[in-house]
Structure formats: structure tokens, C-alpha cells
Design a protein around this motif. Structure first.
Motif, PDB file in Angstrom:
ATOM      1  N   ASN A 261      -9.191  28.181 132.054  1.00 22.15           N
ATOM      2  CA  ASN A 261      -7.895  28.816 131.791  1.00 22.15           C
ATOM      3  C   ASN A 261      -7.993  30.064 130.919  1.00 22.15           C
ATOM      4  O   ASN A 261      -7.068  30.879 130.910  1.00 22.15           O
ATOM      5  CB  ASN A 261      -6.944  27.811 131.125  1.00 22.15           C
ATOM      6  N   ASP A 262      -9.094  30.220 130.205  1.00 18.56           N
ATOM      7  CA  ASP A 262      -9.259  31.425 129.379  1.00 18.56           C
ATOM      8  C   ASP A 262      -9.999  32.532 130.112  1.00 18.56           C
ATOM      9  O   ASP A 262     -10.350  33.557 129.522  1.00 18.56           O
ATOM     10  CB  ASP A 262      -9.968  31.080 128.067  1.00 18.56           C
ATOM     11  N   GLY A 263     -10.265  32.323 131.417  1.00 20.16           N
ATOM     12  CA  GLY A 263     -10.899  33.350 132.229  1.00 20.16           C
ATOM     13  C   GLY A 263     -12.408  33.286 132.253  1.00 20.16           C
ATOM     14  O   GLY A 263     -13.052  34.033 133.011  1.00 20.16           O
ATOM     15  N   THR A 264     -13.010  32.424 131.448  1.00 18.07           N
ATOM     16  CA  THR A 264     -14.462  32.299 131.454  1.00 18.07           C
ATOM     17  C   THR A 264     -14.908  31.379 132.580  1.00 18.07           C
ATOM     18  O   THR A 264     -14.133  30.584 133.115  1.00 18.07           O
ATOM     19  CB  THR A 264     -14.977  31.767 130.109  1.00 18.07           C
ATOM     20  N   MET A 265     -16.192  31.475 132.921  1.00 15.81           N
ATOM     21  CA  MET A 265     -16.742  30.661 133.992  1.00 15.81           C
ATOM     22  C   MET A 265     -17.415  29.416 133.420  1.00 15.81           C
ATOM     23  O   MET A 265     -18.238  29.513 132.500  1.00 15.81           O
ATOM     24  CB  MET A 265     -17.770  31.460 134.794  1.00 15.81           C
ATOM     25  N   GLN A 266     -17.049  28.251 133.951  1.00 15.27           N
ATOM     26  CA  GLN A 266     -17.712  27.014 133.555  1.00 15.27           C
ATOM     27  C   GLN A 266     -18.933  26.821 134.458  1.00 15.27           C
ATOM     28  O   GLN A 266     -18.813  26.638 135.664  1.00 15.27           O
ATOM     29  CB  GLN A 266     -16.770  25.817 133.704  1.00 15.27           C
ATOM     30  N   GLN A 267     -20.094  26.879 133.866  1.00 11.70           N
ATOM     31  CA  GLN A 267     -21.333  26.700 134.615  1.00 11.70           C
ATOM     32  C   GLN A 267     -21.739  25.234 134.626  1.00 11.70           C
ATOM     33  O   GLN A 267     -21.266  24.433 133.809  1.00 11.70           O
ATOM     34  CB  GLN A 267     -22.446  27.554 133.999  1.00 11.70           C
ATOM     35  N   ILE A 268     -22.613  24.889 135.535  1.00  9.54           N
ATOM     36  CA  ILE A 268     -23.173  23.540 135.583  1.00  9.54           C
ATOM     37  C   ILE A 268     -24.681  23.683 135.803  1.00  9.54           C
ATOM     38  O   ILE A 268     -25.122  24.381 136.718  1.00  9.54           O
ATOM     39  CB  ILE A 268     -22.518  22.680 136.684  1.00  9.54           C
ATOM     40  N   THR A 269     -25.451  23.061 134.934  1.00  9.84           N
ATOM     41  CA  THR A 269     -26.899  23.216 134.988  1.00  9.84           C
ATOM     42  C   THR A 269     -27.541  22.274 136.002  1.00  9.84           C
ATOM     43  O   THR A 269     -28.426  22.670 136.766  1.00  9.84           O
ATOM     44  CB  THR A 269     -27.513  22.966 133.595  1.00  9.84           C
ATOM     45  N   ASN A 270     -27.088  21.016 136.030  1.00 10.73           N
ATOM     46  CA  ASN A 270     -27.679  20.020 136.929  1.00 10.73           C
ATOM     47  C   ASN A 270     -26.581  19.334 137.731  1.00 10.73           C
ATOM     48  O   ASN A 270     -26.005  18.341 137.275  1.00 10.73           O
ATOM     49  CB  ASN A 270     -28.485  19.001 136.126  1.00 10.73           C
ATOM     50  N   PRO A 271     -26.268  19.826 138.928  1.00 13.80           N
ATOM     51  CA  PRO A 271     -25.189  19.245 139.726  1.00 13.80           C
ATOM     52  C   PRO A 271     -25.390  17.773 140.053  1.00 13.80           C
ATOM     53  O   PRO A 271     -24.407  17.050 140.290  1.00 13.80           O
ATOM     54  CB  PRO A 271     -25.209  20.091 141.008  1.00 13.80           C
ATOM     55  N   ALA A 272     -26.627  17.305 140.045  1.00 15.16           N
ATOM     56  CA  ALA A 272     -26.906  15.910 140.397  1.00 15.16           C
ATOM     57  C   ALA A 272     -26.333  14.938 139.377  1.00 15.16           C
ATOM     58  O   ALA A 272     -26.159  13.749 139.678  1.00 15.16           O
ATOM     59  CB  ALA A 272     -28.414  15.694 140.533  1.00 15.16           C
ATOM     60  N   LEU A 273     -26.024  15.426 138.186  1.00 19.65           N
ATOM     61  CA  LEU A 273     -25.526  14.549 137.135  1.00 19.65           C
ATOM     62  C   LEU A 273     -24.017  14.314 137.222  1.00 19.65           C
ATOM     63  O   LEU A 273     -23.497  13.398 136.589  1.00 19.65           O
ATOM     64  CB  LEU A 273     -25.868  15.124 135.759  1.00 19.65           C
ATOM     65  N   THR A 274     -23.322  15.173 137.964  1.00 16.85           N
ATOM     66  CA  THR A 274     -21.869  15.088 137.981  1.00 16.85           C
ATOM     67  C   THR A 274     -21.362  14.907 139.404  1.00 16.85           C
ATOM     68  O   THR A 274     -22.129  14.604 140.324  1.00 16.85           O
ATOM     69  CB  THR A 274     -21.244  16.310 137.272  1.00 16.85           C
ATOM     70  N   ILE A 275     -20.035  15.086 139.622  1.00 15.29           N
ATOM     71  CA  ILE A 275     -19.418  14.687 140.884  1.00 15.29           C
ATOM     72  C   ILE A 275     -18.382  15.712 141.347  1.00 15.29           C
ATOM     73  O   ILE A 275     -17.923  16.544 140.567  1.00 15.29           O
ATOM     74  CB  ILE A 275     -18.724  13.314 140.755  1.00 15.29           C
ATOM     75  N   ASP A 276     -18.029  15.594 142.613  1.00 14.56           N
ATOM     76  CA  ASP A 276     -16.992  16.431 143.211  1.00 14.56           C
ATOM     77  C   ASP A 276     -15.681  15.649 143.230  1.00 14.56           C
ATOM     78  O   ASP A 276     -15.565  14.635 143.902  1.00 14.56           O
ATOM     79  CB  ASP A 276     -17.404  16.816 144.633  1.00 14.56           C
ATOM     80  N   LEU A 277     -14.685  16.113 142.473  1.00 14.31           N
ATOM     81  CA  LEU A 277     -13.388  15.453 142.410  1.00 14.31           C
ATOM     82  C   LEU A 277     -12.294  16.242 143.124  1.00 14.31           C
ATOM     83  O   LEU A 277     -11.108  15.943 142.960  1.00 14.31           O
ATOM     84  CB  LEU A 277     -12.985  15.227 140.947  1.00 14.31           C
ATOM     85  N   SER A 278     -12.675  17.222 143.932  1.00 12.51           N
ATOM     86  CA  SER A 278     -11.671  18.041 144.616  1.00 12.51           C
ATOM     87  C   SER A 278     -10.901  17.252 145.664  1.00 12.51           C
ATOM     88  O   SER A 278      -9.832  17.683 146.105  1.00 12.51           O
ATOM     89  CB  SER A 278     -12.335  19.258 145.265  1.00 12.51           C
ATOM     90  N   GLY A 279     -11.407  16.090 146.053  1.00 10.68           N
ATOM     91  CA  GLY A 279     -10.718  15.243 147.024  1.00 10.68           C
ATOM     92  C   GLY A 279      -9.912  14.124 146.404  1.00 10.68           C
ATOM     93  O   GLY A 279      -9.493  13.197 147.112  1.00 10.68           O
ATOM     94  N   ALA A 280      -9.677  14.189 145.104  1.00  9.80           N
ATOM     95  CA  ALA A 280      -8.902  13.139 144.423  1.00  9.80           C
ATOM     96  C   ALA A 280      -7.473  13.098 144.963  1.00  9.80           C
ATOM     97  O   ALA A 280      -6.952  14.082 145.505  1.00  9.80           O
ATOM     98  CB  ALA A 280      -8.884  13.390 142.918  1.00  9.80           C
ATOM     99  N   ASP A 281      -6.837  11.946 144.811  1.00  9.09           N
ATOM    100  CA  ASP A 281      -5.455  11.789 145.271  1.00  9.09           C
ATOM    101  C   ASP A 281      -4.463  12.413 144.298  1.00  9.09           C
ATOM    102  O   ASP A 281      -3.429  12.936 144.713  1.00  9.09           O
ATOM    103  CB  ASP A 281      -5.140  10.302 145.449  1.00  9.09           C
ATOM    104  N   PHE A 282      -4.765  12.345 143.002  1.00  8.68           N
ATOM    105  CA  PHE A 282      -3.910  12.934 141.968  1.00  8.68           C
ATOM    106  C   PHE A 282      -4.780  13.419 140.825  1.00  8.68           C
ATOM    107  O   PHE A 282      -5.930  12.982 140.660  1.00  8.68           O
ATOM    108  CB  PHE A 282      -2.884  11.916 141.435  1.00  8.68           C
TER     109      PHE A 282
END
Length: 456
Positions: A261-282
Motif C-alpha cells: 500500500n505504500d508503493g514499495t515492492m514486496q519481494q520473496i526470496t524462497n517461494p517454496a516456503l510460502t503459498i498462493d492465496l489468490s484463489g481464496a474464497d474471502f
């Protein structure tokens, strides 16, 4: 179970004038007959019907009566005041008996529960049938809770948190107006508290809250620091038996970079550690709520990590003392699912300051009081190390034992409810009212809602 006078009057004011007349003290008492019946999957195998506990609660006065069924599965109540009632029934079948009759191997005694909410008892309506099904009353359960988050430097820290709710019944349920609350409680292990406002176990003593007038404040209620609700008008959001919904803190793909929200980019170093939540219901999005709370101040700065995904519907936010739906990574937390029984989620229940506060100021945080009898499912978390655990905040009637992921915070692990058994491909998840027994640790959270996201 009796509610405080304040709560009772609040709910009563939401009823129309004709309902007030119908529930008046001059109504002629009636005799009520409540019959239990098992669901179609087990109705023919010969399960006993006697000794089921049936409880009726007047939704206006909070007066509760209970008794047991006879050999025919019927419970009788005499001289009941006509009105709207919540009717519950429960019976536990010993494991050996259930296995012998059903031919299905089970690991525990099998509990059957039934719940009818806001049933109108009148001179003409004095016989009620209550269907019994396995699982908790209400049949919504937490299936998966991802509170630990992922690595603080190469993962997503707390931003990728979610919980998953599951229809554990044989019927289609509607998620409309289902509420989720995070509860407040003492969050440290010190034994040197002041005497005012604390129980012997060092948890809050809510009977000492300013304005409290209920001796059962610690057992009949829980207290929320955040309240969210799934939107819907009644039957817009059907969830089939054995299906679930994922509620994300932030419904974005956390394996890829995105703008904050402040215009900066949130980077991710190791994608294998986290998840994709773009398909959440809410998702939980609190920026608009917090902006309004600030009085739409021109200097308001939105919480930078509370990013909105326009493609995913937002939960309704009724109250929150924090900037986002942030689950406690270390496990010092507790959650409940509930429906309000017709009361307004925002104004239908009173708010109280923490019991250790002796003077309530305009800036004092207040916490909403939620009746235990409305809770459908509850889970309490704790830290991995027992010496670091904080005082228990849920009454044993909701959760007899807290749970935790085995590795602790920032491990990408989630809690997943065990599968008790499967019927025609539909999983019935274990719910013994003891989270310590009902959940296991999953090595990595999985919001896919596929068969792979369960555990045995």
C-alpha cells in the motif's frame, strides 16, 4: 445458560412489536415434545435413542431447561413459555457398540448432535423433530489453520496466513452471516499479577470488568478482539457436505512479488516456503474500516501489508483492535465460529474493557462479549514449549485442550483436522471437543481444498 440483563435487552430490542407480544409473560404455557432422529446414513442400524440429552433455550430470556430422551427418543418439557427457542440434542455411542452395529471401524466413541436455532414454539407447534448427525452442533468446523507463517527473511512471515472452514455435515450449509472472532486473553506467563482482574490461573476474570453484572462472565461468554463476518443474505453461499471455504488474511500469490500500500515492492526470496492465496474464497481487508475509525483523517496511512485483491470478496469487518486479521504466529491465540441467532453482529452484544482496567477512557480498547451457546466451533492454540504457554482462555465446554504445530512459528506448517472416517467419499472430520486430539501438523500449509490438503 443465562445471559446478562444487558445482552438480553439488546437482543429483545431487535424484535418486532408483534414478536414482543407473542413472547409476553401472559402467554399460556405449553408442553413441548422433542423427538430425536438419526440421519439416513445410520437410521437403520439400530442405534439407541434413549438417554440423549436435550436442551432448550429461550432466545429472549436465556432460560435453559434440559432432560433426557426415553426409549423412543422423545424428551418432554412441561409448562414451556411460547417463544423462539434454540433446541440441541446430543448422544454418545460407545466405540464398540457403533462398530458392531455399523461395521465401520472407529477410533473413539461416536458423538451425534442436533441443533435447531430460533424455532418458534406456539400453542399449535408443540412437537419438534431434531435430526442427529455426527460432528459438533452446527456442523461447521475449522479444517485447517495456518497461523505459524513462513520464514521471516526468505518467506512471507505472517502475510500468508489463512484458515479453512469445512462442512462436516450431511446437508448443504450456507456460509452467509457466519462469523469468525479472534479472542482476547492474557498473553504472558508471569505469575506475579496484581490481584484485581485475574483468576487464580492468571487469566482474565471478566466478572471484574467495569460495568459487568454477570457472575457467569467467565464460563458463559468469550471475548473478541476482532470480529469478521462472511457476507450474504441467507442462502447465497452454499457449501456442500464435505466441502470447504478458505479465508485468507491477504488473498494474493505470496510466492511472487507484489506492491504494498505504500508503493514499495514486496519481494520473496524462497517461494517454496510460502503459498498462493489468490484463489481464496474471502479475504480480510481492514483499510476501509480503519480509515473510518480514524474519522477519515487526511493523515490516515493504510497498513502497508493489508493489500486488497479486488478479485476476492472481502469479509465484513465489525470490530478489530489490530490493523489486519493477523493470527498470533507463536500460537497464543483462540478462535470461534458462530452465528448470532438474529442479533446484529456489531451492536447486538455488549463490549467490556479488560478486567485489569479500573477506569474506562475513550481510548480504552473494548472487547465484544459473545455467548458460548452461539459458538459452533472453537480452537485454542498454544506455544510449542509448555513452559512458555499462557493461561487457557477458552472454557472447557468449547475446547478441552489447546493445540499447536510441532515446529512452532515461521515454519510454513499448518494444523489440519484429522479424518475420522469416510462415507461414500465424503470425509467426516474428527471433533472430540479437544483440539489437542483432533489436529495434526502438516509440513506445509495447503489452501487447495483438494484431497491432498487433508490428513489421515
Amino acid at each position: 445458560m443465562k445471559r446478562s440483563l444487558y445482552l438480553m435487552m439488546t437482543i429483545v430490542t431487535g424484535f418486532c412489536a408483534c414478536q414482543k407480544k407473542d413472547l409476553g409473560s401472559t402467554a399460556t404455557p405449553v408442553n413441548l415434545s422433542v423427538a430425536i432422529e438419526y440421519n439416513s446414513e445410520v437410521s437403520s442400524i439400530g442405534l439407541r435413542k434413549d438417554s440423549a440429552l436435550v436442551r432448550i433455550t429461550n432466545n429472549t430470556s436465556g432460560t435453559t431447561k434440559e432432560t433426557y430422551t426415553n426409549i423412543n427418543g422423545v424428551a418432554s418439557f412441561e409448562s414451556i413459555t411460547p417463544g423462539h427457542y434454540t433446541i440441541t440434542a446430543s448422544i454418545s455411542i460407545p466405540r464398540s457398540t457403533y462398530q458392531q452395529l455399523s461395521g465401520t471401524v472407529v477410533e473413539q466413541d461416536v458423538a451425534f448432535n442436533g441443533n435447531i436455532t430460533n424455532e418458534s414454539i406456539t400453542q399449535q407447534q408443540t412437537k419438534i423433530k431434531v435430526p442427529l448427525v455426527t460432528g459438533r452442533i452446527g456442523n461447521w468446523v475449522f479444517k485447517q489453520i495456518y497461523y505459524a507463517g513462513s520464514n521471516t527473511s526468505s518467506g512471507a512471515v505472517f502475510r500468508d496466513q489463512f484458515f479453512e472452514i469445512y462442512n462436516n455435515s450431511t446437508d448443504t450449509l450456507y456460509a452467509d452471516s457466519l462469523c469468525f472472532a479472534q479472542l482476547i486473553g492474557v498473553n504472558n506467563t508471569s505469575a506475579n499479577y496484581p490481584t484485581h482482574g485475574y483468576l487464580p490461573n492468571n487469566q482474565f476474570d471478566w466478572t471484574k470488568s467495569v460495568g459487568m453484572n454477570d457472575a457467569n462472565a467467565n464460563t458463559n461468554y468469550v471475548y473478541a478482539r476482532a470480529v469478521f463476518m462472511i457476507p450474504g443474505t441467507g442462502k447465497q453461499l452454499p457449501v456442500l457436505p464435505g466441502k470447504s471455504m478458505v479465508i485468507a488474511q491477504t488473498a494474493l500469490d505470496h510466492t511472487a512479488p507484489y506492491y504494498l500500500n505504500d508503493g514499495t515492492m514486496q519481494q520473496i526470496t524462497n517461494p517454496a516456503l510460502t503459498i498462493d492465496l489468490s484463489g481464496a474464497d474471502f479475504e480480510a481487508y481492514l483499510v476501509d474500516y480503519k480509515r473510518a475509525e480514524s474519522g477519515n483523517s487526511p493523515t490516515f496511512n493504510p497498513y502497508k501489508w493489508d493489500v486488497d485483491n479486488p478479485a476476492v470478496p472481502n469479509l465484513k469487518v465489525f470490530y478489530s483492535t489490530i490493523n489486519d486479521m493477523i493470527l498470533e504466529n507463536t500460537g497464543r491465540d483462540a478462535f470461534v465460529l458462530y452465528k448470532t441467532g438474529g442479533a446484529d453482529p456489531k451492536t447486538g452484544f455488549p463490549f467490556f474493557a479488560a478486567p485489569n482496567i479500573t477506569t474506562v477512557l475513550p481510548t480504552t480498547n473494548l472487547y465484544q462479549q459473545i455467548p458460548v451457546q452461539l459458538v459452533i466451533d472453537a480452537v485454542e492454540l498454544q506455544r510449542v514449549t509448555e513452559s512458555s504457554r499462557v493461561p487457557k482462555r477458552l472454557p472447557n465446554s468449547l475446547d478441552a485442550g489447546p493445540t499447536n504445530v510441532s515446529g512452532g512459528e515461521y515454519t510454513s506448517q499448518s494444523l489440519v483436522r484429522k479424518t475420522a472416517r469416510s462415507v461414500n467419499g465424503r470425509r467426516i472430520l474428527q471433533d472430540t471437543n479437544n483440539s489437542a486430539n483432533d489436529f495434526v501438523t502438516r509440513a506445509k500449509a495447503d489452501p487447495s481444498k483438494t484431497d491432498a490438503s487433508f490428513t489421515y
